[in-house]
Design an enzyme around this catalytic site. Sequence first.
Site, PDB file in Angstrom:
ATOM      1  N   ASP A 156       0.840  -1.204   0.000  1.00  0.00           N
ATOM      2  CA  ASP A 156       0.000   0.000   0.000  1.00  0.00           C
ATOM      3  C   ASP A 156       0.880   1.262   0.000  1.00  0.00           C
ATOM      4  OD1 ASP A 156      -2.351  -1.710   0.411  1.00  0.00           O
ATOM      5  OD2 ASP A 156      -1.416  -2.069   2.355  1.00  0.00           O
ATOM      6  N   HIS A 184      -4.560  -3.491   6.255  1.00  0.00           N
ATOM      7  CA  HIS A 184      -4.409  -3.719   4.808  1.00  0.00           C
ATOM      8  C   HIS A 184      -5.798  -4.062   4.270  1.00  0.00           C
ATOM      9  CE1 HIS A 184      -2.911  -4.978   0.953  1.00  0.00           C
ATOM     10  NE2 HIS A 184      -3.323  -6.216   1.134  1.00  0.00           N
TER      11      HIS A 184
HETATM   12  P1  NAD Z   1      -1.538 -18.592  -4.573  1.00  0.00           P
HETATM   13  O1  NAD Z   1      -2.818 -19.329  -4.442  1.00  0.00           O
HETATM   14  O2  NAD Z   1      -0.964 -18.387  -5.934  1.00  0.00           O
HETATM   15  O3  NAD Z   1      -0.423 -19.298  -3.719  1.00  0.00           O
HETATM   16  C1  NAD Z   1      -0.629 -19.651  -2.388  1.00  0.00           C
HETATM   17  C2  NAD Z   1       0.187 -20.884  -2.133  1.00  0.00           C
HETATM   18  O4  NAD Z   1       0.066 -21.186  -0.748  1.00  0.00           O
HETATM   19  C3  NAD Z   1      -0.309 -22.119  -2.901  1.00  0.00           C
HETATM   20  O5  NAD Z   1       0.774 -22.691  -3.614  1.00  0.00           O
HETATM   21  C4  NAD Z   1      -0.828 -23.054  -1.791  1.00  0.00           C
HETATM   22  O6  NAD Z   1      -0.570 -24.423  -2.081  1.00  0.00           O
HETATM   23  C5  NAD Z   1      -0.008 -22.573  -0.607  1.00  0.00           C
HETATM   24  N1  NAD Z   1      -0.631 -22.844   0.698  1.00  0.00           N
HETATM   25  C6  NAD Z   1      -1.938 -22.748   1.038  1.00  0.00           C
HETATM   26  N2  NAD Z   1      -2.100 -23.099   2.317  1.00  0.00           N
HETATM   27  C7  NAD Z   1      -0.869 -23.384   2.796  1.00  0.00           C
HETATM   28  C8  NAD Z   1      -0.392 -23.800   4.059  1.00  0.00           C
HETATM   29  N3  NAD Z   1      -1.211 -24.019   5.076  1.00  0.00           N
HETATM   30  N4  NAD Z   1       0.934 -24.014   4.203  1.00  0.00           N
HETATM   31  C9  NAD Z   1       1.780 -23.813   3.169  1.00  0.00           C
HETATM   32  N5  NAD Z   1       1.379 -23.433   1.941  1.00  0.00           N
HETATM   33  C10 NAD Z   1       0.072 -23.220   1.770  1.00  0.00           C
HETATM   34  O7  NAD Z   1      -1.735 -17.184  -3.804  1.00  0.00           O
HETATM   35  P2  NAD Z   1      -0.820 -15.899  -3.895  1.00  0.00           P
HETATM   36  O8  NAD Z   1      -1.300 -15.038  -5.009  1.00  0.00           O
HETATM   37  O9  NAD Z   1       0.624 -16.269  -3.852  1.00  0.00           O
HETATM   38  O10 NAD Z   1      -1.268 -15.143  -2.546  1.00  0.00           O
HETATM   39  C11 NAD Z   1      -0.959 -15.672  -1.281  1.00  0.00           C
HETATM   40  C12 NAD Z   1      -1.595 -14.818  -0.199  1.00  0.00           C
HETATM   41  O11 NAD Z   1      -1.045 -13.514  -0.181  1.00  0.00           O
HETATM   42  C13 NAD Z   1      -3.113 -14.620  -0.333  1.00  0.00           C
HETATM   43  O12 NAD Z   1      -3.733 -14.728   0.932  1.00  0.00           O
HETATM   44  C14 NAD Z   1      -3.222 -13.213  -0.854  1.00  0.00           C
HETATM   45  O13 NAD Z   1      -4.479 -12.623  -0.581  1.00  0.00           O
HETATM   46  C15 NAD Z   1      -2.101 -12.552  -0.096  1.00  0.00           C
HETATM   47  N6  NAD Z   1      -1.635 -11.260  -0.591  1.00  0.00           N
HETATM   48  C16 NAD Z   1      -1.352 -10.296   0.328  1.00  0.00           C
HETATM   49  C17 NAD Z   1      -0.896  -9.047  -0.078  1.00  0.00           C
HETATM   50  C18 NAD Z   1      -0.595  -7.959   0.917  1.00  0.00           C
HETATM   51  O14 NAD Z   1      -0.349  -6.807   0.494  1.00  0.00           O
HETATM   52  N7  NAD Z   1      -0.567  -8.198   2.209  1.00  0.00           N
HETATM   53  C19 NAD Z   1      -0.691  -8.807  -1.444  1.00  0.00           C
HETATM   54  C20 NAD Z   1      -0.979  -9.820  -2.364  1.00  0.00           C
HETATM   55  C21 NAD Z   1      -1.442 -11.052  -1.918  1.00  0.00           C
HETATM   56  C1  LMR Z   2      -3.524  -6.716  -2.707  1.00  0.00           C
HETATM   57  O1  LMR Z   2      -3.661  -5.693  -2.051  1.00  0.00           O
HETATM   58  O2  LMR Z   2      -3.217  -6.691  -3.913  1.00  0.00           O
HETATM   59  C2  LMR Z   2      -3.671  -8.059  -2.033  1.00  0.00           C
HETATM   60  O3  LMR Z   2      -4.024  -7.919  -0.696  1.00  0.00           O
HETATM   61  C3  LMR Z   2      -4.584  -8.968  -2.766  1.00  0.00           C
HETATM   62  C4  LMR Z   2      -6.028  -8.580  -2.589  1.00  0.00           C
HETATM   63  O4  LMR Z   2      -6.825  -9.454  -2.259  1.00  0.00           O
HETATM   64  O5  LMR Z   2      -6.349  -7.403  -2.803  1.00  0.00           O
END
Ligand code: NAD
Ligand code: LMR
Length: 323
Positions: A156, A184
């Site tokens: 952010d 967030h």
């Molecule tokens: P994704 O689905 O591509 O990958 C997630 C991975 O986590 C998968 O490979 C899955 O097998 C694995 N996984 C699920 N549960 C698990 C566990 N208990 N132990 C180990 N591995 C596990 O998702 P992504 O796009 O990489 O996003 C991951 C997370 O990050 C989501 O919750 C998403 O919302 C979050 N995210 C947060 C922000 C932020 O700014 N804070 C930004 C983007 C994404």
């Molecule tokens: C983001 O801000 O891009 C991540 O937290 C993914 C989402 O769910 O918005």
Amino acid sequence: PIRVAVTGAAGQIGYSLLFRIASGEMLGPDQPVIIQGLELPMALGALEGVAMELTDCGFPLLHGIETSSNPDEAFGDADVVMLVGSKPRGPGMLRSDLIRENGPIFIGQGKSIDANAAADAKIIVVGNPCNTNCLIAAAQAKRIPKANWTAMTRLDHNRAIGQLAQKAGVGAGDIDGVTIWGNHSPTMVPDIDRATIGGKPVADTLDAAWLADEFDGTVRTRGKAIINARGKSSAASAANAALDHIHDWFLGTGDSPYVSMAVPSKGDYGIPEGLIFSFPCRITAPWQYEIVTGLDLSDSVRDKMQGTIDELVGERESVSDLL
Ligand code: NAD
Ligand code: LMR
């Protein structure tokens, strides 16, 4: 070498993050690393493929890549723990809709980190809703200091910088002094009262109406806009922000006075103690941050702050059985 554990290592974010950790972008050009990837059993094959690709890059700083579906193994002696693994939201969902599904992951992982990682391990939670997932994980800790449990609002922060730079027609390096307060989520408070463009206050350069409406709304809802455009949530920019968060915590913020990190509140600015809240944080030494206190907040920022406090308190209540 520094041991870096990454969960969800074969996911979208993991695929971008791991290579940049291994290349030295996160911990610096002189710091060897060992990556310890954790995945669900069904994704372990994919993670082994990623490990093969990492080996094939021949990164001089990469001293090992270990893969496991056992948290106790993956977190073993880890100095840095990056909790990415969890379900992302899809179109039409709020991040908080993920809480009951993702929250429980952070109980077992919090316990395992506390039992197996280095005593002074530094943790960043990326998996959403990241502030409250961090609260859940930190609640399991008896050995690792609470201050070491952080969540990611750096995306952010970087988004706010990107918007200001684009509007002003300058490089992102010309922007300083941005803060993200709170959760967030769309209640976050982007605060540019102390932000500068090329050393001058933002308000001297950019239109007040654009700043109050378009800028603010764009930053708060950028995650959703990316999901709508891409069909999937942000990945490379999220990996970049996670890398920035850990990089700055270890190596400092360079010319910037502070960055936004979601960290346990100690009550500053009237934020309830213990909430994982995004504050401006100053890095005082490697792996040491302090919340910047005493900033004079405008009435508009104070008003908006209450919304993000209320939301985080509500999330904390909704997972009280997990804490
Ligand atoms: P994704 O689905 O591509 O990958 C997630 C991975 O986590 C998968 O490979 C899955 O097998 C694995 N996984 C699920 N549960 C698990 C566990 N208990 N132990 C180990 N591995 C596990 O998702 P992504 O796009 O990489 O996003 C991951 C997370 O990050 C989501 O919750 C998403 O919302 C979050 N995210 C947060 C922000 C932020 O700014 N804070 C930004 C983007 C994404
Ligand atoms: C983001 O801000 O891009 C991540 O937290 C993914 C989402 O769910 O918005």
